[in-house]
Motif scaffolding. Structure first.
Motif, PDB file in Angstrom:
ATOM      1  N   ALA A  98       1.731 -13.773  -8.781  1.00 49.26           N
ATOM      2  CA  ALA A  98       0.942 -14.646  -7.905  1.00 49.26           C
ATOM      3  C   ALA A  98      -0.511 -14.181  -7.954  1.00 49.26           C
ATOM      4  O   ALA A  98      -0.817 -13.109  -8.474  1.00 49.26           O
ATOM      5  CB  ALA A  98       1.480 -14.603  -6.477  1.00 49.26           C
ATOM      6  N   ASP A  99      -1.386 -14.970  -7.398  1.00 49.84           N
ATOM      7  CA  ASP A  99      -2.810 -14.651  -7.387  1.00 49.84           C
ATOM      8  C   ASP A  99      -3.059 -13.467  -6.449  1.00 49.84           C
ATOM      9  O   ASP A  99      -2.821 -13.554  -5.245  1.00 49.84           O
ATOM     10  CB  ASP A  99      -3.605 -15.869  -6.926  1.00 49.84           C
ATOM     11  CG  ASP A  99      -5.114 -15.622  -6.950  1.00 49.84           C
ATOM     12  OD1 ASP A  99      -5.536 -14.558  -7.436  1.00 49.84           O
ATOM     13  OD2 ASP A  99      -5.853 -16.495  -6.461  1.00 49.84           O
ATOM     14  N   ASN A 100      -3.534 -12.366  -7.000  1.00 51.51           N
ATOM     15  CA  ASN A 100      -3.795 -11.176  -6.192  1.00 51.51           C
ATOM     16  C   ASN A 100      -5.287 -10.852  -6.101  1.00 51.51           C
ATOM     17  O   ASN A 100      -5.667  -9.744  -5.704  1.00 51.51           O
ATOM     18  CB  ASN A 100      -3.047  -9.966  -6.757  1.00 51.51           C
ATOM     19  CG  ASN A 100      -3.585  -9.518  -8.112  1.00 51.51           C
ATOM     20  OD1 ASN A 100      -4.307 -10.269  -8.771  1.00 51.51           O
ATOM     21  ND2 ASN A 100      -3.226  -8.318  -8.539  1.00 51.51           N
ATOM     22  N   ALA A 101      -6.133 -11.799  -6.453  1.00 57.23           N
ATOM     23  CA  ALA A 101      -7.574 -11.531  -6.525  1.00 57.23           C
ATOM     24  C   ALA A 101      -8.156 -11.106  -5.186  1.00 57.23           C
ATOM     25  O   ALA A 101      -8.951 -10.150  -5.109  1.00 57.23           O
ATOM     26  CB  ALA A 101      -8.307 -12.772  -7.052  1.00 57.23           C
ATOM     27  N   ALA A 102      -7.763 -11.775  -4.099  1.00 55.18           N
ATOM     28  CA  ALA A 102      -8.318 -11.453  -2.784  1.00 55.18           C
ATOM     29  C   ALA A 102      -7.884 -10.061  -2.339  1.00 55.18           C
ATOM     30  O   ALA A 102      -8.686  -9.287  -1.786  1.00 55.18           O
ATOM     31  CB  ALA A 102      -7.880 -12.499  -1.761  1.00 55.18           C
ATOM     32  N   LEU A 103      -6.637  -9.721  -2.579  1.00 59.49           N
ATOM     33  CA  LEU A 103      -6.133  -8.396  -2.203  1.00 59.49           C
ATOM     34  C   LEU A 103      -6.829  -7.311  -3.021  1.00 59.49           C
ATOM     35  O   LEU A 103      -7.228  -6.267  -2.488  1.00 59.49           O
ATOM     36  CB  LEU A 103      -4.618  -8.324  -2.414  1.00 59.49           C
ATOM     37  CG  LEU A 103      -3.763  -9.210  -1.506  1.00 59.49           C
ATOM     38  CD1 LEU A 103      -2.324  -9.246  -2.003  1.00 59.49           C
ATOM     39  CD2 LEU A 103      -3.809  -8.699  -0.069  1.00 59.49           C
ATOM     40  N   ARG A 104      -6.982  -7.553  -4.308  1.00 58.64           N
ATOM     41  CA  ARG A 104      -7.624  -6.565  -5.171  1.00 58.64           C
ATOM     42  C   ARG A 104      -9.080  -6.375  -4.785  1.00 58.64           C
ATOM     43  O   ARG A 104      -9.594  -5.246  -4.749  1.00 58.64           O
ATOM     44  CB  ARG A 104      -7.509  -7.005  -6.630  1.00 58.64           C
ATOM     45  CG  ARG A 104      -8.003  -5.941  -7.620  1.00 58.64           C
ATOM     46  CD  ARG A 104      -7.791  -6.348  -9.068  1.00 58.64           C
ATOM     47  NE  ARG A 104      -8.622  -7.498  -9.430  1.00 58.64           N
ATOM     48  CZ  ARG A 104      -8.156  -8.707  -9.677  1.00 58.64           C
ATOM     49  NH1 ARG A 104      -6.848  -8.944  -9.613  1.00 58.64           N
ATOM     50  NH2 ARG A 104      -8.976  -9.703 -10.000  1.00 58.64           N
ATOM     51  N   ALA A 105      -9.759  -7.477  -4.451  1.00 56.44           N
ATOM     52  CA  ALA A 105     -11.176  -7.395  -4.081  1.00 56.44           C
ATOM     53  C   ALA A 105     -11.362  -6.597  -2.801  1.00 56.44           C
ATOM     54  O   ALA A 105     -12.303  -5.794  -2.688  1.00 56.44           O
ATOM     55  CB  ALA A 105     -11.751  -8.809  -3.920  1.00 56.44           C
ATOM     56  N   ARG A 106     -10.489  -6.799  -1.834  1.00 51.94           N
ATOM     57  CA  ARG A 106     -10.615  -6.061  -0.579  1.00 51.94           C
ATOM     58  C   ARG A 106     -10.330  -4.572  -0.806  1.00 51.94           C
ATOM     59  O   ARG A 106     -11.006  -3.712  -0.213  1.00 51.94           O
ATOM     60  CB  ARG A 106      -9.657  -6.629   0.474  1.00 51.94           C
ATOM     61  CG  ARG A 106      -9.767  -5.958   1.841  1.00 51.94           C
ATOM     62  CD  ARG A 106     -11.172  -6.029   2.378  1.00 51.94           C
ATOM     63  NE  ARG A 106     -11.293  -5.366   3.671  1.00 51.94           N
ATOM     64  CZ  ARG A 106     -12.421  -4.836   4.137  1.00 51.94           C
ATOM     65  NH1 ARG A 106     -13.537  -4.899   3.409  1.00 51.94           N
ATOM     66  NH2 ARG A 106     -12.454  -4.256   5.321  1.00 51.94           N
ATOM     67  N   ALA A 107      -9.362  -4.250  -1.657  1.00 52.23           N
ATOM     68  CA  ALA A 107      -9.069  -2.852  -1.964  1.00 52.23           C
ATOM     69  C   ALA A 107     -10.274  -2.191  -2.635  1.00 52.23           C
ATOM     70  O   ALA A 107     -10.649  -1.049  -2.299  1.00 52.23           O
ATOM     71  CB  ALA A 107      -7.841  -2.763  -2.874  1.00 52.23           C
ATOM     72  N   GLU A 108     -10.895  -2.891  -3.559  1.00 49.53           N
ATOM     73  CA  GLU A 108     -12.070  -2.338  -4.261  1.00 49.53           C
ATOM     74  C   GLU A 108     -13.238  -2.150  -3.309  1.00 49.53           C
ATOM     75  O   GLU A 108     -13.992  -1.168  -3.421  1.00 49.53           O
ATOM     76  CB  GLU A 108     -12.442  -3.261  -5.417  1.00 49.53           C
ATOM     77  CG  GLU A 108     -11.409  -3.256  -6.537  1.00 49.53           C
ATOM     78  CD  GLU A 108     -11.681  -4.308  -7.597  1.00 49.53           C
ATOM     79  OE1 GLU A 108     -12.598  -5.155  -7.378  1.00 49.53           O
ATOM     80  OE2 GLU A 108     -10.996  -4.316  -8.634  1.00 49.53           O
TER      81      GLU A 108
END
Length: 475
Positions: free
Chosen positions: A285-295
Motif C-alpha cells: 500500500a502507499d506508505n509515503a505519508a508514514l515514511r515522510a513523517r518518520a524522516e
C-alpha cells in the motif's frame, strides 16, 4: 545444546516440504476435533506422555491447507496462550497449538515437545508448509527462535518477553520474520528493544510492539497484531494471495497507532512507530505519508535525546543488578562463606525492593521495577535448575531469595512449597502454599496444580491441606 542425532531428528521433523507431504493422514476427517473452541489437551498419537492445546478455526476444512503456529509457554501451560490467541486465529485463519510439556529448564524436554507437536499435527491436519510459525513467552520465546534457526523452515516467529538464546544470536543467514512484543516493566525490555535494532541491521523483517505491563504474555490486542503482521508478510512473500481490504485496514490501524504516539509527546517512540508502520505496508500500500513523517521526526533533537535516554535506562538497570547477579552466581557453589554471601545478597535484594516501593518518579520507577523483576527471574531460573539436579537445599535458597524480591510471587511461593515438602518441612510448605493461594489470581488453576503435585503426597489428607482446596467465597 542437543546432540547431533537430536538436531537431525528435529530438522527432519520440522522440515517444511515434509510438513506438506505428511499432513494427509486424517485430512478426510476434519471434524475429528471440534472447531471454533479451544481443546485444552490433545494427546499425541506417537507419544502419549506429550500433549498440546489446540484451536481450529470454525471454517477449518479439507478444502485447503492452513497456516499453523506452534506455541511454547515457559510453564508447560499450552492452554493459556492458545486461549489468548484464539480470537486472532479465528479472525485471520490460523491453526494454533500450544505444548503442555515444554517448559523452562530443559532443552531436551522443549525439543521433544516440538517434535511431538509437529509430527502429530502433520498426521492430523492439513498444514501449509510455507506458513509455519513458532511463538513463545520468556524461555518459550527462546525455544521458538532456536527452532526457527535449526529447521530453516519457518516463515516467522512471535517472541514475547525475550529474544534469541544468548549463545545462538540472530545471524544474517536463515532469516525469518520476527514479531517481538514486550512489557514496559519487563526485565527483558532492554534485550527485546535492542534485538529489534539488531534485526534491522541484519535485514530481517521485524516489528516491535510494546505494551504496558511486566514480564507476562502480551495482551490479546498485541497478539492480534502479530497474526495480522504474519499475514502481511505472507502476502509480500507470495505465500498468500493479496487481500487489498485487509491491507488497507491494517495500514489504517498502524497509522492511527503512530499518530496517537505522535500526539502523546514522545517523539522518539513515535518515530519508531512511523518507521515500522511504513516498512510493514511497503510494497502492499502507499506508505509515503508514514515514511515522510518518520524522516521528519528523525531530524528532531528530541528523538536523538530519546535514544540516549533509553540507553541510559538500560545501563542503569545493569548497574542496579550487577552485584546481586554476581552474588546469585556465587551461591551456586558450596563455600565456607556461603552464609555471608547469602546474607549480603538477601539484604541487597530487600534494599532494591524497598527503593522500588518508595520511588515516585515514573522514569526511575520503571527501571527499578525491571531490575527487581530481573532479580526474581534469575533467582527462580537458578533455583529450578538446582531442583532439576536434585540439589533441593540450594534450590530452596534461591526460591527464598525470589520471595525477597517479591513476597507475593505465586511462582516463587509454589516452588518454595515444593522444595520444603521435598525436604520434609511440612509446616513450612503449608505456610508457603497459604501465601500462594492468597496471592493467586486463578484459584481454580492453583487448586488443579495442588491436586496434581507429587511433592505434596504426604500432606494430602491433613486438615490444613484440605482447607487449601476449598473454593474462596464469591464476591
Amino acid at each position: 545444546m542437543p546432540k547431533l542425532a537430536s538436531l537431525i531428528l528435529v530438522i527432519l521433523t520440522l522440515n517444511a516440504p515434509a510438513f506438506a507431504q505428511q499432513s494427509t493422514a486424517t485430512s478426510s476427517n476434519p471434524r475429528a476435533f471440534p472447531v471454533g473452541i479451544v481443546v485444552p489437551k490433545v494427546i499425541t498419537l506417537a507419544r502419549p506422555e506429550e500433549s498440546y492445546a489446540l484451536y481450529l478455526p470454525a471454517s477449518y476444512s479439507a478444502a485447503k491447507r492452513w497456516p499453523i503456529i506452534y506455541v511454547f509457554d515457559p510453564g508447560a501451560n499450552g492452554n493459556y496462550p492458545v486461549q489468548l490467541m484464539k480470537d486472532a486465529a479465528e479472525r485471520y485463519g490460523y491453526i494454533v497449538v500450544g505444548s503442555n510439556n515444554s517448559r523452562n529448564g530443559s532443552w531436551k524436554i522443549e525439543l521433544e515437545a516440538a517434535q511431538a507437536m509437529s509430527q502429530d499435527t502433520q498426521e492430523r491436519f492439513l498444514i501449509d508448509g510455507r506458513r509455519i510459525y513458532a511463538a513463545g513467552f520468556s524461555g518459550g520465546a527462546r525455544v521458538a527462535a532456536r527452532l526457527a534457526q535449526i529447521c530453516k523452515c519457518m516463515a516467522g516467529v512471535l517472541l514475547n518477553g525475550a529474544g534469541f538464546q544468548p549463545e545462538v544470536p540472530a545471524s544474517p543467514d536463515g532469516r525469518f520474520g520476527v514479531f517481538a512484543t514486550v512489557g514496559t516493566f519487563d526485565f527483558n525490555y532492554g534485550e527485546v528493544v535492542q534485538l529489534d535494532d539488531q534485526l534491522e541491521k541484519l535485514g530481517y523483517a521485524h516489528f516491535l510492539r510494546r505494551f504496558d505491563g511486566p514480564h507476562q504474555w502480551a495482551p490479546e490486542s498485541a497478539l492480534d497484531e502479530a497474526f495480522a503482521w504474519f499475514r502481511l508478510q505472507a502476502m509480500k512473500n507470495g505465500q498468500e494471495a493479496r487481500d487489498d481490504p485487509f491491507v488497507a485496514a491494517q495500514a489504517a490501524r498502524e497509522a492511527q497507532s503512530a499518530n496517537a504516539l505522535d500526539q502523546s509527546g514522545d517523539p522518539y517512540v513515535a518515530w519508531k512507530e512511523y518507521r515500522q508502520a511504513s516498512e510493514m505496508i511497503a510494497g502492499l500500500a502507499d506508505n509515503a505519508a508514514l515514511r515522510a513523517r518518520a524522516e521528519a521526526l528523525e531530524k528532531d533533537k528530541a528523538v536523538r535525546d530519546g535514544a540516549k535516554r533509553e540507553k541510559q535506562e538500560f545501563e542503569y538497570q545493569e548497574q542496579l543488578t550487577r552485584r546481586i547477579y554476581d552474588g546469585l552466581s556465587a551461591l551456586k557453589e558450596y563455600q565456607e562463606n556461603g552464609p555471608e554471601i547469602r546474607q549480603s545478597v538477601e539484604q541487597e535484594i530487600i534494599d532494591l525492593r524497598d527503593r522500588t516501593e518508595h520511588e515516585k518518579r515514573p522514569e526511575k520507577l520503571r527501571v527499578l521495577k525491571r531490575a527487581l523483576a530481573g532479580v526474581l527471574g534469575l533467582a527462580m531460573d537458578t533455583g529450578l535448575a538446582r531442583l532439576d539436579q536434585k540439589d533441593v537445599h540450594r534450590a530452596l535458597e534461591y526460591f527464598e531469595l525470589s520471595c525477597d524480591a517479591d513476597p507475593h510471587s505465586v511462582w516463587a511461593l509454589t516452588e518454595m512449597a515444593v522444595a520444603k515438602a521435598t525436604l520434609g518441612d511440612h509446616k513450612g510448605a503449608l505456610e508457603a502454599l497459604r501465601r500462594a493461594r492468597a496471592s493467586t489470581k486463578n484459584p481454580a488453576r492453583f487448586m488443579e496444580w495442588l491436586n496434581g503435585e507429587p511433592a505434596f503426597a504426604k500432606l494430602r489428607g491433613s486438615v490444613e491441606f484440605a482447607a487449601l482446596l476449598e473454593l474462596p467465597p464469591q464476591h
